[in-house]
Write an enzyme that holds these catalytic residues in place. Sequence first.
Site, PDB file in Angstrom:
ATOM      1  N   ASN A  86       0.868  -1.163   0.000  1.00 45.83           N
ATOM      2  CA  ASN A  86       0.000   0.000   0.000  1.00 45.83           C
ATOM      3  C   ASN A  86       0.911   1.221   0.000  1.00 45.83           C
ATOM      4  O   ASN A  86       1.479   1.580   1.026  1.00 45.83           O
ATOM      5  CB  ASN A  86      -0.900  -0.027   1.240  1.00 45.83           C
ATOM      6  N   ARG A 138      -2.527  -2.142  -3.581  1.00 49.59           N
ATOM      7  CA  ARG A 138      -3.814  -1.519  -3.288  1.00 49.59           C
ATOM      8  C   ARG A 138      -3.914  -0.209  -4.078  1.00 49.59           C
ATOM      9  O   ARG A 138      -3.035   0.654  -3.985  1.00 49.59           O
ATOM     10  CB  ARG A 138      -3.916  -1.206  -1.798  1.00 49.59           C
ATOM     11  N   HIS A 188     -12.898   1.980  -0.215  1.00 47.48           N
ATOM     12  CA  HIS A 188     -12.892   0.923   0.806  1.00 47.48           C
ATOM     13  C   HIS A 188     -13.585  -0.343   0.290  1.00 47.48           C
ATOM     14  O   HIS A 188     -14.023  -1.179   1.071  1.00 47.48           O
ATOM     15  CB  HIS A 188     -13.643   1.330   2.095  1.00 47.48           C
ATOM     16  N   ARG A 199     -11.793  14.110   7.819  1.00 44.57           N
ATOM     17  CA  ARG A 199     -12.611  14.561   6.683  1.00 44.57           C
ATOM     18  C   ARG A 199     -14.029  14.919   7.125  1.00 44.57           C
ATOM     19  O   ARG A 199     -14.590  14.263   8.003  1.00 44.57           O
ATOM     20  CB  ARG A 199     -12.718  13.468   5.614  1.00 44.57           C
ATOM     21  N   MET A 206     -10.248   8.171  17.733  1.00 46.14           N
ATOM     22  CA  MET A 206     -11.459   7.961  18.523  1.00 46.14           C
ATOM     23  C   MET A 206     -11.147   7.721  20.005  1.00 46.14           C
ATOM     24  O   MET A 206     -11.905   8.136  20.884  1.00 46.14           O
ATOM     25  CB  MET A 206     -12.222   6.792  17.923  1.00 46.14           C
ATOM     26  N   GLU A 262      -7.942  -6.233   4.676  1.00 43.28           N
ATOM     27  CA  GLU A 262      -7.834  -5.823   3.276  1.00 43.28           C
ATOM     28  C   GLU A 262      -6.621  -6.474   2.618  1.00 43.28           C
ATOM     29  O   GLU A 262      -6.652  -6.838   1.451  1.00 43.28           O
ATOM     30  CB  GLU A 262      -7.744  -4.297   3.187  1.00 43.28           C
TER      31      GLU A 262
HETATM   32  P1  ADP Z   1      -7.092   3.307   8.819  1.00 36.01           P
HETATM   33  O1  ADP Z   1      -8.405   3.909   8.509  1.00 36.01           O
HETATM   34  O2  ADP Z   1      -5.987   4.295   8.913  1.00 36.01           O
HETATM   35  O3  ADP Z   1      -6.773   2.055   8.038  1.00 36.01           O
HETATM   36  P2  ADP Z   1      -7.842   1.719  11.158  1.00 36.01           P
HETATM   37  O4  ADP Z   1      -8.915   0.960  10.507  1.00 36.01           O
HETATM   38  O5  ADP Z   1      -6.745   0.944  11.792  1.00 36.01           O
HETATM   39  O6  ADP Z   1      -7.169   2.821  10.296  1.00 36.01           O
HETATM   40  O7  ADP Z   1      -8.516   2.641  12.258  1.00 36.01           O
HETATM   41  C1  ADP Z   1      -7.744   3.516  13.008  1.00 36.01           C
HETATM   42  C2  ADP Z   1      -8.654   4.235  13.968  1.00 36.01           C
HETATM   43  O8  ADP Z   1      -9.355   3.273  14.766  1.00 36.01           O
HETATM   44  C3  ADP Z   1      -7.927   5.101  14.976  1.00 36.01           C
HETATM   45  O9  ADP Z   1      -7.698   6.375  14.478  1.00 36.01           O
HETATM   46  C4  ADP Z   1      -8.898   5.126  16.117  1.00 36.01           C
HETATM   47  O10 ADP Z   1      -9.758   6.206  15.946  1.00 36.01           O
HETATM   48  C5  ADP Z   1      -9.691   3.858  15.996  1.00 36.01           C
HETATM   49  N1  ADP Z   1      -9.415   2.907  17.089  1.00 36.01           N
HETATM   50  C6  ADP Z   1      -8.477   1.960  17.164  1.00 36.01           C
HETATM   51  N2  ADP Z   1      -8.559   1.296  18.356  1.00 36.01           N
HETATM   52  C7  ADP Z   1      -9.568   1.842  19.041  1.00 36.01           C
HETATM   53  C8  ADP Z   1     -10.167   1.630  20.325  1.00 36.01           C
HETATM   54  N3  ADP Z   1      -9.716   0.693  21.164  1.00 36.01           N
HETATM   55  N4  ADP Z   1     -11.199   2.402  20.679  1.00 36.01           N
HETATM   56  C9  ADP Z   1     -11.660   3.356  19.853  1.00 36.01           C
HETATM   57  N5  ADP Z   1     -11.150   3.602  18.641  1.00 36.01           N
HETATM   58  C10 ADP Z   1     -10.123   2.867  18.238  1.00 36.01           C
END
Ligand code: ADP
Length: 390
Positions: free
Chosen positions: A7, A88, A176, A235, A277, A378
């Site tokens: 990626n 990707r 996605h 975003r 988050m 993915e």
């Molecule tokens: P990307 O979209 O970059 O591929 P991910 O699918 O790994 O990323 O998601 C990343 C996001 O997931 C983080 O920015 C965070 O907001 C959220 N996240 C990861 N672990 C937790 C958790 N335990 N509780 C809440 N949010 C989480």
Amino acid sequence: MTVLVINSGSSSIKYQLINPADGAAIAAGLVERIGEEIGHYEHTYAGKTTEIDEPISDHGVGLRRVLEIMESAGPNLQEANIKAVGHRIVQGGKYFDRAAIITDEVQARIEQLCPLAPLHNPAHLKGIEVARKLLDVPHVAVFDTAFFQDLPAESAIYALDREVAEKYEIRRYGAHGTSHKFISEKVSELLGRDDLQQIVLHLGNGASVSAVKNGHAFDTSMGLTPLEGLVMGTRTGDIDPAVVFHLRRVAGMNVDDIDTLFNKKSGLKGLCGDNDMRQVRKRAAAGEQNAIEALEIYIHRILRYIGAYTAEMGGLDVLTFTAGAGENDADLRADVCARLAPFGIKLDAEKNKIRSKEPRTISTEDSTVRVMVIPTNEELSIARQAMELI
Ligand code: ADP
């Protein structure tokens, strides 16, 4: 036998070496801060992580170094036995409804689509160029848009002047797709049914939701670009396009300023200063009003889509949470589902709390809709699609 999944971003390359047969990730790593003063490598193999900080002038230098790191830290290239490289690709436009073996012609198409994905496709091309030079195996492009190629016209077409839309290839391409395809197929497989009406919530830093009916994409929240739809880490998601005219006329901002504002400085980050988050939750728990409101807006948008997609499909059988926040944030799932209680959707509070890497059902037996959590993968999907093609 493995597939190397790449990626490639504008200043980074993420990779995983995957055995497509059993789904195991044999090695994984990333190259970061390409082109900056000091770059960073991180490579994990057999539970051991190797980290190196040094300048990385371009993607070619980065990938060549990754192959050297693999030779010394393992697995060496002979052991790795790479049969294909899966790339990707965010935007495949109208040309790709499935993965494609990368030829010069396919590469030219991806280049031609850069105006539709100015942040992503040029970065993917860098990865393709260097990887094709360094690894003499078939290279396969797996497009984030492919799953949404057969969206019904009513969800793919904007109510924009047809001539303009056709001339500039403006439609809803989605994104996605690799994840939405992987998750919705997994749900069908687990439940042994193809005739399902599903909603998949992919809630990562980027976030999107799809409606999947009888195994086909029926609607999705991302549009011409990944900016449309849900509130995301940075975003805006859906916003009145007239905000652009307003900012142009009243604030004197130019198009690039507005692009940056909408894509990088908005969403959760713009609302409360944090795009992660976990941090937003901490701040909300500490009583910070902006963070509380950010969460409310985030959930409100999710509910709007669940309602819309249920109405569009004429019902809902399965609601699935995936990606970073969807897989890990039990409170978020509880908050969303509590608001759906009037429709008979009920979570099993204990099951919802379980932390696991396994697919699972978190609704009660008598819930009107089955609610599931399925970790997305993915990279595995890309590896399998690459292997199928070659
Ligand atoms: P990307 O979209 O970059 O591929 P991910 O699918 O790994 O990323 O998601 C990343 C996001 O997931 C983080 O920015 C965070 O907001 C959220 N996240 C990861 N672990 C937790 C958790 N335990 N509780 C809440 N949010 C989480």
